[in-house]
Motif scaffolding. Structure first.
Motif, short mmCIF file in Angstrom:
data_model
loop_
_atom_site.label_atom_id
_atom_site.label_comp_id
_atom_site.label_asym_id
_atom_site.label_seq_id
_atom_site.Cartn_x
_atom_site.Cartn_y
_atom_site.Cartn_z
N PHE A 250 11.97 17.64 0.58
CA PHE A 250 11.12 16.48 0.83
C PHE A 250 11.57 15.73 2.08
O PHE A 250 12.73 15.79 2.49
CB PHE A 250 11.15 15.54 -0.37
N GLY A 251 10.63 14.97 2.66
CA GLY A 251 10.91 14.13 3.81
C GLY A 251 11.03 12.67 3.41
O GLY A 251 10.90 12.32 2.23
N HIS A 252 11.24 11.80 4.39
CA HIS A 252 11.50 10.39 4.14
C HIS A 252 10.34 9.69 3.44
O HIS A 252 10.55 8.92 2.50
CB HIS A 252 11.81 9.69 5.47
N ILE A 253 9.13 9.95 3.89
CA ILE A 253 7.95 9.36 3.26
C ILE A 253 7.47 10.23 2.11
O ILE A 253 7.11 9.74 1.03
CB ILE A 253 6.82 9.17 4.29
N GLU A 254 7.48 11.54 2.32
CA GLU A 254 6.94 12.48 1.34
C GLU A 254 7.69 12.46 0.02
O GLU A 254 7.17 12.92 -1.00
CB GLU A 254 6.96 13.89 1.93
N MET A 255 8.90 11.93 0.01
CA MET A 255 9.66 11.86 -1.23
C MET A 255 8.96 10.99 -2.27
O MET A 255 9.20 11.14 -3.48
CB MET A 255 11.08 11.36 -0.97
N LEU A 256 8.07 10.08 -1.82
CA LEU A 256 7.36 9.21 -2.76
C LEU A 256 5.84 9.22 -2.55
O LEU A 256 5.10 8.82 -3.45
CB LEU A 256 7.87 7.77 -2.65
N VAL A 257 5.40 9.65 -1.38
CA VAL A 257 3.97 9.64 -1.09
C VAL A 257 3.55 11.04 -0.65
O VAL A 257 3.63 11.39 0.53
CB VAL A 257 3.61 8.61 0.01
N SER A 258 3.13 11.86 -1.60
CA SER A 258 2.65 13.22 -1.34
C SER A 258 2.20 13.81 -2.67
O SER A 258 2.55 13.31 -3.75
CB SER A 258 3.75 14.09 -0.72
N LYS A 259 1.44 14.87 -2.59
CA LYS A 259 1.01 15.56 -3.80
C LYS A 259 2.22 16.14 -4.54
O LYS A 259 2.28 16.12 -5.77
CB LYS A 259 0.03 16.68 -3.44
N ALA A 260 3.18 16.66 -3.78
CA ALA A 260 4.38 17.21 -4.41
C ALA A 260 5.18 16.12 -5.11
O ALA A 260 5.73 16.33 -6.20
CB ALA A 260 5.24 17.91 -3.37
N ALA A 261 5.24 14.91 -4.50
CA ALA A 261 5.94 13.80 -5.14
C ALA A 261 5.25 13.41 -6.44
O ALA A 261 5.91 13.10 -7.45
CB ALA A 261 6.00 12.61 -4.19
N ARG B 37 0.81 -1.21 0.00
CA ARG B 37 0.00 0.00 0.00
C ARG B 37 0.85 1.27 0.00
O ARG B 37 0.34 2.35 -0.26
CB ARG B 37 -0.97 -0.01 1.18
N PHE B 38 2.13 1.14 0.29
CA PHE B 38 3.02 2.30 0.15
C PHE B 38 3.05 2.77 -1.30
O PHE B 38 3.17 3.96 -1.57
CB PHE B 38 4.43 1.94 0.62
N TRP B 39 2.96 1.81 -2.22
CA TRP B 39 3.04 2.10 -3.65
C TRP B 39 1.69 2.18 -4.34
O TRP B 39 1.59 2.73 -5.44
CB TRP B 39 3.85 1.00 -4.35
N TYR B 40 0.65 1.62 -3.70
CA TYR B 40 -0.61 1.38 -4.41
C TYR B 40 -1.75 1.43 -3.41
O TYR B 40 -2.00 0.47 -2.68
CB TYR B 40 -0.52 0.01 -5.09
N SER B 41 -2.45 2.55 -3.35
CA SER B 41 -3.53 2.71 -2.38
C SER B 41 -4.79 1.98 -2.84
O SER B 41 -4.94 1.70 -4.04
CB SER B 41 -3.83 4.19 -2.17
N PRO B 42 -5.71 1.69 -1.90
CA PRO B 42 -6.97 1.05 -2.30
C PRO B 42 -7.77 1.86 -3.30
O PRO B 42 -8.62 1.31 -4.01
CB PRO B 42 -7.72 0.92 -0.96
N LYS B 43 -7.50 3.17 -3.38
CA LYS B 43 -8.20 4.02 -4.34
C LYS B 43 -7.51 4.08 -5.71
O LYS B 43 -7.92 4.86 -6.58
CB LYS B 43 -8.33 5.44 -3.77
N GLY B 44 -6.47 3.26 -5.88
CA GLY B 44 -5.78 3.23 -7.17
C GLY B 44 -4.82 4.38 -7.37
O GLY B 44 -4.55 4.78 -8.51
N LEU B 45 -4.28 4.91 -6.27
CA LEU B 45 -3.32 6.00 -6.34
C LEU B 45 -1.95 5.51 -5.89
O LEU B 45 -1.83 4.51 -5.19
CB LEU B 45 -3.78 7.16 -5.46
N GLY B 46 -0.91 6.24 -6.26
CA GLY B 46 0.44 5.88 -5.85
C GLY B 46 1.37 5.74 -7.04
O GLY B 46 0.94 5.78 -8.21
N LEU B 47 2.65 5.57 -6.74
CA LEU B 47 3.64 5.44 -7.82
C LEU B 47 3.36 4.22 -8.68
O LEU B 47 3.55 4.26 -9.90
CB LEU B 47 5.05 5.35 -7.23
N GLY B 48 2.90 3.11 -8.06
CA GLY B 48 2.60 1.90 -8.83
C GLY B 48 1.56 2.15 -9.92
O GLY B 48 1.82 1.90 -11.12
#
Length: 331
Positions: free
Chosen positions: A292-303, A73-84
């Motif tokens: 960017f922060g540790h998580i925000e570097m990949l999970v954030s609107k800015a990312a 879920r870090f890469w792929y949220s239940p709503k179909g969002l994320g880097l994946g």
């Protein structure tokens, strides 16, 4: 998820297709692998494959590896969002790995003893072999935090080579931050004895994430950071082995990351030969909108706006976007 477990085709080891679903515009296939290649034969690993409905096959394969206390879920949220999903919609053949006992991967018999050494030596090569079998080409890898550390261990230990890694991207991954109390042998030994009383480190209690981590990882980390410790196991020095890597490696650090600081992330990639190493700092000083922060570097609107396109560019072209190119190569 479908209740039925369907057999899948693989000549490598037993694989079950746990489900094949359409999630909006995404196709989701979930595979359970039983490689049988490690001292613990009970290990099973789950891979989620994402594609874009109607896009067909043949995309460049990329494997995403989560960090500690995390899962797919870090890469792929239940709503179909994320880097994946972003990469799948961009035409990549996306595979999301879940380490032993994380997410859909069941806990193995000797779960508490699991270490990066096991992930690097046994699990990542099995995942790489299966993805290559299914896609017909060497996959690219993207790892965050401990996921990136595991990839570095696999490269340094020569468990992954150019047959099973077209490139590797490490986000917020390092092993050089110094914990001075651990340099005092009695304190390190006492820490190991104390940790052996536990089975797991609880992600919820520590407020680190949704998953637990086996205590074996913590004990292994204490050894790395001890007075005479090294990034490796009893058989191989992974740190030294990075000098023999012949795969393009990108290290991405975040200026606001206090857990895995930029200097340490850079030091890790500097072990890779100059022709293969690249570095990018996510910072205002480099033209990004924020530090960017540790998580925000990949999970954030800015990312989503600034980092995800960078990843897609790296995977598709083997280089960083022009804005970042000037400082990409570590010399």
């Amino acid at each position: 998820m479908q209740a039925a477990i369907m057999q899948s085709s693989s000549e490598l080891f037993p694989v079950a297709l746990m489900g094949a679903e359409l999630r909006g515009d995404l196709t989701e296939d979930v595979y359970r692998l039983k490689p049988g290649n490690s001292p613990d034969p009970s290990v099973e690993l789950v891979l989620t494959r994402l594609g874009c409905f109607g896009a067909g096959s043949g995309g460049v394969p990329v494997i995403l590896v989560h960090g500690s206390f995390s899962n797919r879920r870090f890469w792929y949220s239940p709503k179909g969002l994320g880097l994946g999903p972003y990469l799948a919609r961009a035409g990549f053949d996306v595979w999301i790995a879940e380490m032993r006992g994380h997410g859909l991967s069941p806990r193995n018999q000797h779960y508490r003893r699991n270490r990066v050494a096991d992930y690097a030596r046994y699990d990542l090569p099995a995942i790489a072999a299966f993805v290559r079998e299914q896609s017909g080409r060497a996959p690219h890898w993207v790892g965050h935090s401990l996921g990136g550390v595991t990839l570095a261990a696999a490269l340094g230990g020569q468990y992954l080579d150019d047959d099973h890694a077209a490139s590797v991207a490490l986000f917020g991954s390092q092993v050089s931050r110094v914990y001075w109390p651990l340099k005092v042998p009695p304190l390190e030994w006492g820490g190991r004895l104390f940790l052996r009383r536990f089975q797991v480190l609880s992600g919820s209690l520590l407020k680190r994430g949704p998953e637990d981590e086996p205590i074996g990882l913590a004990i292994e980390s204490l050894r790395w950071h001890g007075l005479f410790g090294r990034f490796g196991d009893a058989e191989r020095d992974w740190w030294a082995g990075l000098a023999d890597v012949r795969v393009p490696v990108l290290a991405v650090a975040a200026a606001g990351d206090h857990q895995d600081p930029a200097w340490a992330c850079r030091k890790l990639v500097e072990q890779v030969p100059g022709a293969y190493r690249h570095f990018q700092l996510l910072a205002r000083s480099e033209g990004f909108s924020e530090d960017f922060g540790h998580i925000e570097m990949l999970v954030s609107k800015a990312a989503e706006r600034e980092v995800w396109p960078l990843v897609s560019h790296w995977l598709g072209r083997g280089c960083l976007p022009e804005r970042a190119a000037a400082d990409a190569l570590v010399r």
